[in-house]
Structures are given as C-alpha cells and as structure tokens.
Design a protein around this motif. Structure first.
Motif, PDB file in Angstrom:
ATOM      1  N   ASN A  84       0.696  -1.226   0.033  1.00 53.94           N
ATOM      2  CA  ASN A  84      -0.015   0.092  -0.058  1.00 53.94           C
ATOM      3  C   ASN A  84       0.903   1.343  -0.031  1.00 53.94           C
ATOM      4  O   ASN A  84       0.713   2.326  -0.687  1.00 53.94           O
ATOM      5  CB  ASN A  84      -0.987   0.117   1.236  1.00 53.94           C
ATOM      6  CG  ASN A  84      -1.956  -1.175   1.190  1.00 53.94           C
ATOM      7  OD1 ASN A  84      -2.355  -1.580  -0.025  1.00 53.94           O
ATOM      8  ND2 ASN A  84      -2.764  -1.189   2.046  1.00 53.94           N
ATOM      9  N   THR A  94       0.703  -0.157  -8.072  1.00 56.83           N
ATOM     10  CA  THR A  94      -0.212  -0.634  -7.019  1.00 56.83           C
ATOM     11  C   THR A  94      -0.715  -1.622  -7.220  1.00 56.83           C
ATOM     12  O   THR A  94      -1.533  -1.873  -7.525  1.00 56.83           O
ATOM     13  CB  THR A  94      -1.301   0.744  -6.425  1.00 56.83           C
ATOM     14  OG1 THR A  94      -0.554   1.823  -6.501  1.00 56.83           O
ATOM     15  CG2 THR A  94      -1.575   0.368  -5.025  1.00 56.83           C
ATOM     16  N   SER A  95      -0.076  -2.849  -6.678  1.00 53.08           N
ATOM     17  CA  SER A  95      -0.548  -4.142  -6.667  1.00 53.08           C
ATOM     18  C   SER A  95      -1.852  -4.680  -5.903  1.00 53.08           C
ATOM     19  O   SER A  95      -2.677  -5.155  -6.274  1.00 53.08           O
ATOM     20  CB  SER A  95       0.728  -5.269  -6.489  1.00 53.08           C
ATOM     21  OG  SER A  95       0.980  -4.958  -5.130  1.00 53.08           O
ATOM     22  N   THR A  96      -1.853  -3.763  -4.881  1.00 53.80           N
ATOM     23  CA  THR A  96      -3.126  -4.146  -3.956  1.00 53.80           C
ATOM     24  C   THR A  96      -4.378  -3.454  -4.507  1.00 53.80           C
ATOM     25  O   THR A  96      -5.398  -3.396  -3.839  1.00 53.80           O
ATOM     26  CB  THR A  96      -2.827  -3.675  -2.501  1.00 53.80           C
ATOM     27  OG1 THR A  96      -2.440  -2.257  -2.524  1.00 53.80           O
ATOM     28  CG2 THR A  96      -1.798  -4.476  -1.751  1.00 53.80           C
ATOM     29  N   SER A  97      -4.308  -2.664  -5.510  1.00 55.95           N
ATOM     30  CA  SER A  97      -5.730  -2.197  -6.060  1.00 55.95           C
ATOM     31  C   SER A  97      -6.222  -3.074  -7.068  1.00 55.95           C
ATOM     32  O   SER A  97      -7.187  -2.676  -7.658  1.00 55.95           O
ATOM     33  CB  SER A  97      -5.152  -0.745  -6.804  1.00 55.95           C
ATOM     34  OG  SER A  97      -4.495  -0.988  -7.624  1.00 55.95           O
ATOM     35  N   HIS A  98      -5.641  -4.260  -7.287  1.00 49.79           N
ATOM     36  CA  HIS A  98      -6.171  -4.934  -8.321  1.00 49.79           C
ATOM     37  C   HIS A  98      -6.660  -6.269  -7.601  1.00 49.79           C
ATOM     38  O   HIS A  98      -6.112  -6.874  -6.668  1.00 49.79           O
ATOM     39  CB  HIS A  98      -5.195  -5.626  -9.114  1.00 49.79           C
ATOM     40  CG  HIS A  98      -4.799  -4.433 -10.157  1.00 49.79           C
ATOM     41  ND1 HIS A  98      -4.102  -3.298  -9.627  1.00 49.79           N
ATOM     42  CD2 HIS A  98      -4.761  -4.197 -11.664  1.00 49.79           C
ATOM     43  CE1 HIS A  98      -3.727  -2.424 -10.781  1.00 49.79           C
ATOM     44  NE2 HIS A  98      -4.307  -3.055 -12.051  1.00 49.79           N
ATOM     45  N   LEU A  99      -7.841  -6.803  -7.984  1.00 57.93           N
ATOM     46  CA  LEU A  99      -8.444  -8.060  -7.308  1.00 57.93           C
ATOM     47  C   LEU A  99      -7.719  -9.071  -7.578  1.00 57.93           C
ATOM     48  O   LEU A  99      -7.950 -10.161  -6.703  1.00 57.93           O
ATOM     49  CB  LEU A  99      -9.855  -8.120  -7.846  1.00 57.93           C
ATOM     50  CG  LEU A  99     -10.893  -7.201  -7.358  1.00 57.93           C
ATOM     51  CD1 LEU A  99     -12.191  -7.478  -8.195  1.00 57.93           C
ATOM     52  CD2 LEU A  99     -11.149  -7.130  -5.994  1.00 57.93           C
ATOM     53  N   THR A 102      -5.600  -9.381  -4.256  1.00 59.01           N
ATOM     54  CA  THR A 102      -6.441  -9.240  -3.087  1.00 59.01           C
ATOM     55  C   THR A 102      -7.214 -10.561  -2.735  1.00 59.01           C
ATOM     56  O   THR A 102      -7.332 -11.181  -1.801  1.00 59.01           O
ATOM     57  CB  THR A 102      -7.453  -8.132  -2.895  1.00 59.01           C
ATOM     58  OG1 THR A 102      -8.315  -8.174  -4.244  1.00 59.01           O
ATOM     59  CG2 THR A 102      -6.598  -6.761  -2.948  1.00 59.01           C
ATOM     60  N   GLY A 158     -11.398  -8.839  -0.234  1.00 64.65           N
ATOM     61  CA  GLY A 158     -10.645  -8.496  -1.441  1.00 64.65           C
ATOM     62  C   GLY A 158     -11.374  -7.397  -2.366  1.00 64.65           C
ATOM     63  O   GLY A 158     -10.361  -6.346  -2.454  1.00 64.65           O
ATOM     64  N   ALA A 162      -9.337  -3.446  -2.405  1.00 69.50           N
ATOM     65  CA  ALA A 162      -9.162  -3.006  -3.695  1.00 69.50           C
ATOM     66  C   ALA A 162      -9.681  -1.695  -4.095  1.00 69.50           C
ATOM     67  O   ALA A 162      -9.241  -0.790  -4.576  1.00 69.50           O
ATOM     68  CB  ALA A 162      -9.447  -4.109  -4.859  1.00 69.50           C
ATOM     69  N   MET A 165      -8.189   1.193  -2.219  1.00 66.09           N
ATOM     70  CA  MET A 165      -6.772   1.657  -2.930  1.00 66.09           C
ATOM     71  C   MET A 165      -7.112   2.478  -4.142  1.00 66.09           C
ATOM     72  O   MET A 165      -6.652   3.342  -4.528  1.00 66.09           O
ATOM     73  CB  MET A 165      -5.887   0.545  -2.956  1.00 66.09           C
ATOM     74  CG  MET A 165      -5.310  -0.179  -1.995  1.00 66.09           C
ATOM     75  SD  MET A 165      -4.358   0.997  -1.120  1.00 66.09           S
ATOM     76  CE  MET A 165      -5.015   1.310   0.468  1.00 66.09           C
ATOM     77  N   ILE A 166      -8.154   1.884  -4.999  1.00 65.32           N
ATOM     78  CA  ILE A 166      -8.458   2.557  -6.385  1.00 65.32           C
ATOM     79  C   ILE A 166      -9.003   3.941  -6.123  1.00 65.32           C
ATOM     80  O   ILE A 166      -8.719   4.756  -6.797  1.00 65.32           O
ATOM     81  CB  ILE A 166      -9.470   1.492  -7.049  1.00 65.32           C
ATOM     82  CG1 ILE A 166      -8.923   0.337  -7.391  1.00 65.32           C
ATOM     83  CG2 ILE A 166     -10.094   2.240  -8.207  1.00 65.32           C
ATOM     84  CD1 ILE A 166      -9.796  -0.768  -8.205  1.00 65.32           C
TER      85      ILE A 166
END
Length: 224
Positions: A84, A94-99, A102, A158, A162, A165-166
């Motif tokens: 994050n 930002t990898s945690t903004s993708h399902l 998560t 998840g 996501a 973050m998005i």
C-alpha cells in the motif's frame, strides 16, 4: 599469461576492475544483523508494532494450543502495508488495487479455514449456521443467510481492500490532471489538497491492511 605467481591475488586481475573486493561483503550477508548493527529507533518501533499485533491477534484467536499462529496474520499485515505504501510513490504500480492480488490473499485463507473447520469441528461449524436464540420457524432462513454471508467473505475482503486503494489513487490522479488548466492561485490550493489527500491515503493504507489482518484472524477464530 600470469607474469607472477602472486598475480592471482591481485584485486584488479579480472576486467581491470577492483570488483573482487565486493566478495568481502558476502561474509557480512551471512552474519545476522543483530551481531553487527545496533537496532535503530525504526527497528524498535517496528518490533513494538509487531508485539502489539501479536498480543491482539492472540486474544482474537483465543487458542493457545498452536504456537506462532499469529505470525501468518502479522506477515499478512506487513505485506499489505508495504504494498500500500509503495503504491503511494509516483510511477510505481499499486498491486493491492487489483482484485487478482487481493483475492489471491483472501481466497486461500478462507478456504483453508473452511476445510479445517468442516473436517475437525463439523458440529461447531453447523452450530455457527444458526445463531443462538433463533426461533425455530426462522432457522431455515437463518441457515441460508449465514451460508451466503460465509461464502461472500473472501470477496468482501478482497473488494474492500482493492476499492479503497483504487478510490484514493483515482482521486489523486483526477486532481493532478486538472493542474495545467488552473490559475496560479488555484494551483496552490490544489497542492495543499493533494498533500492532505496523500496524508489521508497513508492513513487508509495502514487502516486497510489492519482491517484485512483482523478480519482474517476473526474468521480463523470461528473455526476452532
């Protein structure tokens, strides 16, 4: 051809560079950090955070038979928190903004909890489908509701991470794209707003990683 037998010990033998001295640092890699580096305040603060999380997760799990069971949730918290915060820097993905990430974290955890619970504590899992004090006429409906709420748990974990973050990153991007078309006075207000929004996103990064880890801990405590 070697001009001298001892030229093999010359640090500039290969490629006319003294890179051979880099081998000196290889020994330091194998030495644990605690033996050659004094812990900094950052290390003390991180250890304090880890111990606080350990004590809290231990209370939530409520099962002291399995030693070290809180480590997986502390590692999960650290992994999400790191991703994050890294995503707040410009031009970093930002990898945690993708399902896909998560859900990859939430689904295996939830599935392992369910398999463990239904195999080892079958009656306990059946008892969770009907809350205590439910009237007999409502029991079939409560079983359906509890089953659906149990199935959508990994999805909510998840999607929550996501979506948060998005939302923040999208708002920062939209505000930044309006900068060239604004006057100098409005640009100053825009920079202040972006700074405040960045502080908010930093708080969201911490809170969402904590929420993900706490909810995973609570879901694991229900199967015991």
């Amino acid at each position: 051809m070697m001009t001298n037998l001892f030229s093999t010990f010359d640090p500039s033998t290969n490629f006319n560079l003294s890179l051979n001295w880099m081998s000196t640092f290889l020994g330091m890699i194998f030495i644990p950090m605690m033996f050659w580096l004094i812990p900094s305040r950052l290390n003390f603060m991180w250890n304090k955070i880890i111990m606080t999380l350990h004590n809290e997760f231990k209370i939530l799990i409520g099962n002291n038979k399995i030693k070290g069971s809180t480590l997986i949730f502390i590692s999960l918290f650290s992994f999400i928190l790191f991703n994050n915060f890294v995503g707040l820097f410009p031009y970093i993905f930002t990898s945690t903004s993708h399902l896909i990430l998560t859900l990859s974290l939430a689904l295996p955890l939830w599935l392992s909890f369910m398999i463990y619970g239904w195999i080892n504590n079958t009656m306990h899992m059946f008892a969770h489908l009907v809350p205590q004090g439910t009237p007999p006429i409502l029991m079939p409906f409560m079983v359906c509701i509890e089953t659906i709420s149990n199935i959508i748990r990994p999805g909510t974990l998840g999607v929550r991470l996501a979506a948060n973050m998005i939302a923040g990153h999208l708002l920062i991007t939209l505000m930044g794209n309006t900068g060239p078309s604004l006057s100098l006075t409005m640009v100053n207000f825009l920079i202040i707003g972006q700074f405040l929004l960045l502080i908010l996103e930093s708080a969201v990064a911490i809170i969402q990683s904590y929420v993900f880890a706490v909810l995973s801990t609570l879901y694991s405590s229900e199967v015991n």
